[in-house]
Design a protein around this motif. Structure first.
Motif, PDB file in Angstrom:
ATOM      1  N   GLY A  34      27.575 -17.367  -1.501  1.00  0.00           N
ATOM      2  CA  GLY A  34      26.961 -16.184  -0.903  1.00  0.00           C
ATOM      3  C   GLY A  34      25.477 -16.086  -1.220  1.00  0.00           C
ATOM      4  N   VAL A  35      25.117 -16.499  -2.434  1.00  0.00           N
ATOM      5  CA  VAL A  35      23.704 -16.492  -2.848  1.00  0.00           C
ATOM      6  C   VAL A  35      22.947 -17.632  -2.165  1.00  0.00           C
ATOM      7  CG1 VAL A  35      22.143 -16.761  -4.827  1.00  0.00           C
ATOM      8  CG2 VAL A  35      24.253 -15.417  -5.063  1.00  0.00           C
ATOM      9  N   PHE A  36      23.614 -18.786  -2.046  1.00  0.00           N
ATOM     10  CA  PHE A  36      22.996 -19.978  -1.444  1.00  0.00           C
ATOM     11  C   PHE A  36      23.804 -20.406  -0.205  1.00  0.00           C
ATOM     12  CE2 PHE A  36      22.094 -20.640  -6.112  1.00  0.00           C
ATOM     13  CZ  PHE A  36      20.718 -20.447  -6.052  1.00  0.00           C
ATOM     14  N   GLY A  42      15.464 -31.750  -2.078  1.00  0.00           N
ATOM     15  CA  GLY A  42      15.155 -31.341  -3.456  1.00  0.00           C
ATOM     16  C   GLY A  42      15.468 -29.879  -3.707  1.00  0.00           C
ATOM     17  N   GLY A  43      15.128 -29.026  -2.746  1.00  0.00           N
ATOM     18  CA  GLY A  43      15.386 -27.596  -2.905  1.00  0.00           C
ATOM     19  C   GLY A  43      16.862 -27.280  -2.941  1.00  0.00           C
ATOM     20  N   GLU A  44      17.626 -27.967  -2.088  1.00  0.00           N
ATOM     21  CA  GLU A  44      19.076 -27.760  -2.072  1.00  0.00           C
ATOM     22  C   GLU A  44      19.710 -28.244  -3.368  1.00  0.00           C
ATOM     23  OE1 GLU A  44      19.403 -28.259   2.803  1.00  0.00           O
ATOM     24  OE2 GLU A  44      19.805 -29.955   1.473  1.00  0.00           O
ATOM     25  N   GLN A  45      19.214 -29.361  -3.889  1.00  0.00           N
ATOM     26  CA  GLN A  45      19.725 -29.857  -5.173  1.00  0.00           C
ATOM     27  C   GLN A  45      19.416 -28.872  -6.299  1.00  0.00           C
ATOM     28  OE1 GLN A  45      18.765 -33.894  -6.200  1.00  0.00           O
ATOM     29  NE2 GLN A  45      19.569 -34.737  -4.293  1.00  0.00           N
ATOM     30  N   GLN A  46      18.230 -28.231  -6.242  1.00  0.00           N
ATOM     31  CA  GLN A  46      17.880 -27.254  -7.269  1.00  0.00           C
ATOM     32  C   GLN A  46      18.818 -26.049  -7.194  1.00  0.00           C
ATOM     33  OE1 GLN A  46      15.356 -27.672  -9.706  1.00  0.00           O
ATOM     34  NE2 GLN A  46      16.511 -25.993 -10.576  1.00  0.00           N
ATOM     35  N   LEU A  80      19.118 -22.172 -19.823  1.00  0.00           N
ATOM     36  CA  LEU A  80      17.828 -22.842 -19.975  1.00  0.00           C
ATOM     37  C   LEU A  80      17.447 -23.461 -18.635  1.00  0.00           C
ATOM     38  CD1 LEU A  80      18.511 -24.776 -23.330  1.00  0.00           C
ATOM     39  CD2 LEU A  80      17.642 -22.447 -23.051  1.00  0.00           C
ATOM     40  N   LEU A  81      16.242 -23.166 -18.164  1.00  0.00           N
ATOM     41  CA  LEU A  81      15.764 -23.697 -16.889  1.00  0.00           C
ATOM     42  C   LEU A  81      14.505 -24.513 -17.142  1.00  0.00           C
ATOM     43  CD1 LEU A  81      16.046 -20.451 -14.688  1.00  0.00           C
ATOM     44  CD2 LEU A  81      17.619 -22.393 -14.713  1.00  0.00           C
ATOM     45  N   ASP A  82      14.540 -25.784 -16.780  1.00  0.00           N
ATOM     46  CA  ASP A  82      13.409 -26.676 -17.028  1.00  0.00           C
ATOM     47  C   ASP A  82      12.714 -27.021 -15.707  1.00  0.00           C
ATOM     48  OD1 ASP A  82      11.555 -28.303 -18.183  1.00  0.00           O
ATOM     49  OD2 ASP A  82      12.952 -29.867 -18.814  1.00  0.00           O
ATOM     50  N   GLU A  83      11.565 -26.425 -15.481  1.00  0.00           N
ATOM     51  CA  GLU A  83      10.729 -26.686 -14.299  1.00  0.00           C
ATOM     52  C   GLU A  83      11.513 -26.553 -12.977  1.00  0.00           C
ATOM     53  OE1 GLU A  83       7.632 -26.885 -14.694  1.00  0.00           O
ATOM     54  OE2 GLU A  83       7.114 -27.969 -16.523  1.00  0.00           O
ATOM     55  N   PRO A  84      12.119 -25.397 -12.732  1.00  0.00           N
ATOM     56  CA  PRO A  84      12.933 -25.269 -11.518  1.00  0.00           C
ATOM     57  C   PRO A  84      12.149 -25.353 -10.209  1.00  0.00           C
ATOM     58  CG  PRO A  84      12.707 -23.147 -12.617  1.00  0.00           C
ATOM     59  CD  PRO A  84      12.181 -24.181 -13.560  1.00  0.00           C
ATOM     60  N   SER A  85      10.841 -25.103 -10.244  1.00  0.00           N
ATOM     61  CA  SER A  85      10.066 -25.133  -8.991  1.00  0.00           C
ATOM     62  C   SER A  85       9.413 -26.486  -8.719  1.00  0.00           C
ATOM     63  CB  SER A  85       8.986 -24.042  -9.011  1.00  0.00           C
ATOM     64  OG  SER A  85       7.887 -24.433  -9.819  1.00  0.00           O
ATOM     65  N   MET A  86       9.569 -27.435  -9.641  1.00  0.00           N
ATOM     66  CA  MET A  86       8.842 -28.702  -9.527  1.00  0.00           C
ATOM     67  C   MET A  86       9.181 -29.448  -8.236  1.00  0.00           C
ATOM     68  SD  MET A  86       8.730 -31.949 -12.136  1.00  0.00           S
ATOM     69  CE  MET A  86       7.733 -31.142 -13.364  1.00  0.00           C
ATOM     70  N   GLY A  87       8.154 -29.795  -7.475  1.00  0.00           N
ATOM     71  CA  GLY A  87       8.313 -30.623  -6.287  1.00  0.00           C
ATOM     72  C   GLY A  87       8.903 -29.913  -5.084  1.00  0.00           C
ATOM     73  N   LEU A  88       9.027 -28.592  -5.142  1.00  0.00           N
ATOM     74  CA  LEU A  88       9.646 -27.864  -4.042  1.00  0.00           C
ATOM     75  C   LEU A  88       8.604 -27.254  -3.107  1.00  0.00           C
ATOM     76  CD1 LEU A  88      12.575 -25.953  -5.789  1.00  0.00           C
ATOM     77  CD2 LEU A  88      12.509 -28.293  -4.929  1.00  0.00           C
ATOM     78  N   MET A  97      10.861 -22.577  -0.693  1.00  0.00           N
ATOM     79  CA  MET A  97      11.999 -22.837  -1.574  1.00  0.00           C
ATOM     80  C   MET A  97      11.720 -22.314  -2.989  1.00  0.00           C
ATOM     81  SD  MET A  97      14.986 -23.977  -1.079  1.00  0.00           S
ATOM     82  CE  MET A  97      14.966 -25.066   0.337  1.00  0.00           C
ATOM     83  N   VAL A  98      10.471 -22.418  -3.420  1.00  0.00           N
ATOM     84  CA  VAL A  98      10.081 -21.879  -4.730  1.00  0.00           C
ATOM     85  C   VAL A  98      10.337 -20.370  -4.762  1.00  0.00           C
ATOM     86  CG1 VAL A  98       8.145 -21.461  -6.298  1.00  0.00           C
ATOM     87  CG2 VAL A  98       8.387 -23.696  -5.190  1.00  0.00           C
ATOM     88  N   GLU A  99       9.974 -19.696  -3.675  1.00  0.00           N
ATOM     89  CA  GLU A  99      10.209 -18.240  -3.589  1.00  0.00           C
ATOM     90  C   GLU A  99      11.687 -17.923  -3.732  1.00  0.00           C
ATOM     91  OE1 GLU A  99       8.529 -16.269  -0.187  1.00  0.00           O
ATOM     92  OE2 GLU A  99       6.639 -17.350  -0.375  1.00  0.00           O
ATOM     93  N   LYS A 100      12.539 -18.702  -3.053  1.00  0.00           N
ATOM     94  CA  LYS A 100      13.983 -18.465  -3.111  1.00  0.00           C
ATOM     95  C   LYS A 100      14.516 -18.686  -4.525  1.00  0.00           C
ATOM     96  CE  LYS A 100      18.299 -18.017  -1.766  1.00  0.00           C
ATOM     97  NZ  LYS A 100      18.857 -16.679  -1.494  1.00  0.00           N
TER      98      LYS A 100
END
Length: 240
Positions: free
Chosen positions: A125-127, A143-147, A163-171, A175-178
């Motif tokens: 529902g979220v994704f 990449g965004g879908e994998q994140q 723990l979240l390690d660089e969740p926006s990297m390369g997106l 997708m970063v906003e989402k």
């Protein structure tokens, strides 16, 4: 026990003669979203890997405790049983498994099948994009879908600490906003989060407190909103 979820004191990590982390103190309290920002090579990811026991051979000194108990010597897979989950840099999805199978792997410590199925639907529902592709191999996703998948998989264990390690990297920016929208929503649900992120502005906007790491040392800490408005942070990390 206090509201302290994670406490790090005097953490040092050295690879041979290279000192990656040089004696840092850091703590995360119940319900907080704490961010660790800094440039590439500052020691942020090394800190997370020290917490989870996933470092390559190196020398680690200092103390780390989770829910009041020492982390040293705990096998990394045991941490998931203790509801400490990590979304690694680079996402780390099981590429040859489907989206649905990846989510089931996130719940491998649980045996409540009906609740697991309900949680999968919850994160679908979220994704919605994941639901549309639930039978697709994770390695074929963007990449965004994998994140999204990596985050949903980690949340399947009902973590006390995420723990979240660089969740926006390369997106891509949209997708970063989402991803940050979801991070804020998860935090609002009371899940405690330690976020390592290069996008300092978005990280500080989402967080309650922040730490700045530079060359293996914590150089600044405080209220995230105050740090956003600090000229030193603005000059070094916000491009202002």
């Amino acid at each position: 026990m206090s509201d302290n979820i994670l406490k790090i004191a005097g953490l040092k990590v050295a690879y041979g003669g290279i000192k990656a982390v040089k004696g840092i103190d850091l703590e995360v309290n119940k319900g907080e979203l704490v961010t660790l920002i800094g440039a590439n090579g500052a020691g942020k990811t090394t800190t997370l890997k020290a917490i989870t026991g996933t470092l390559p051979a190196c020398k680690v000194e200092g103390t780390m405790s989770y829910l009041g108990k020492p982390l040293a010597g705990t096998q990394s897979f045991r941490l998931v049983q203790q509801k400490l989950a990590m979304v690694p840099e680079g996402r780390g999805v099981f590429t040859r498994m489907t989206i649905h199978e990846n989510l089931l792997m996130g719940a491998y410590t649980r045996d409540d099948k009906a609740a697991i199925a309900a949680d999968i639907e919850r994160w679908f529902g979220v994704f919605p994009r994941l639901k549309e592709r639930s039978g697709q191999l994770a390695g074929t996703l963007s990449g965004g879908e994998q994140q999204m998948l990596a985050m949903a998989r980690a949340l399947m264990c009902h973590p006390t600490l995420l723990l979240l390690d660089e969740p926006s990297m390369g997106l891509a920016p949209i997708m970063v906003e989402k991803i940050f929208e979801v991070i804020r929503d998860v935090s609002a649900q009371g899940i405690t989060i330690l976020l390592v992120e290069q996008n300092a502005k978005l990280a500080l906007q989402a967080a309650h407190r922040g730490y700045v790491m530079d060359s293996g040392l914590v150089t600044m800490t405080g209220n995230a909103q105050a740090m956003l408005n600090d000229p030193r942070v603005q000059a070094a990390y916000l491009g202002e």
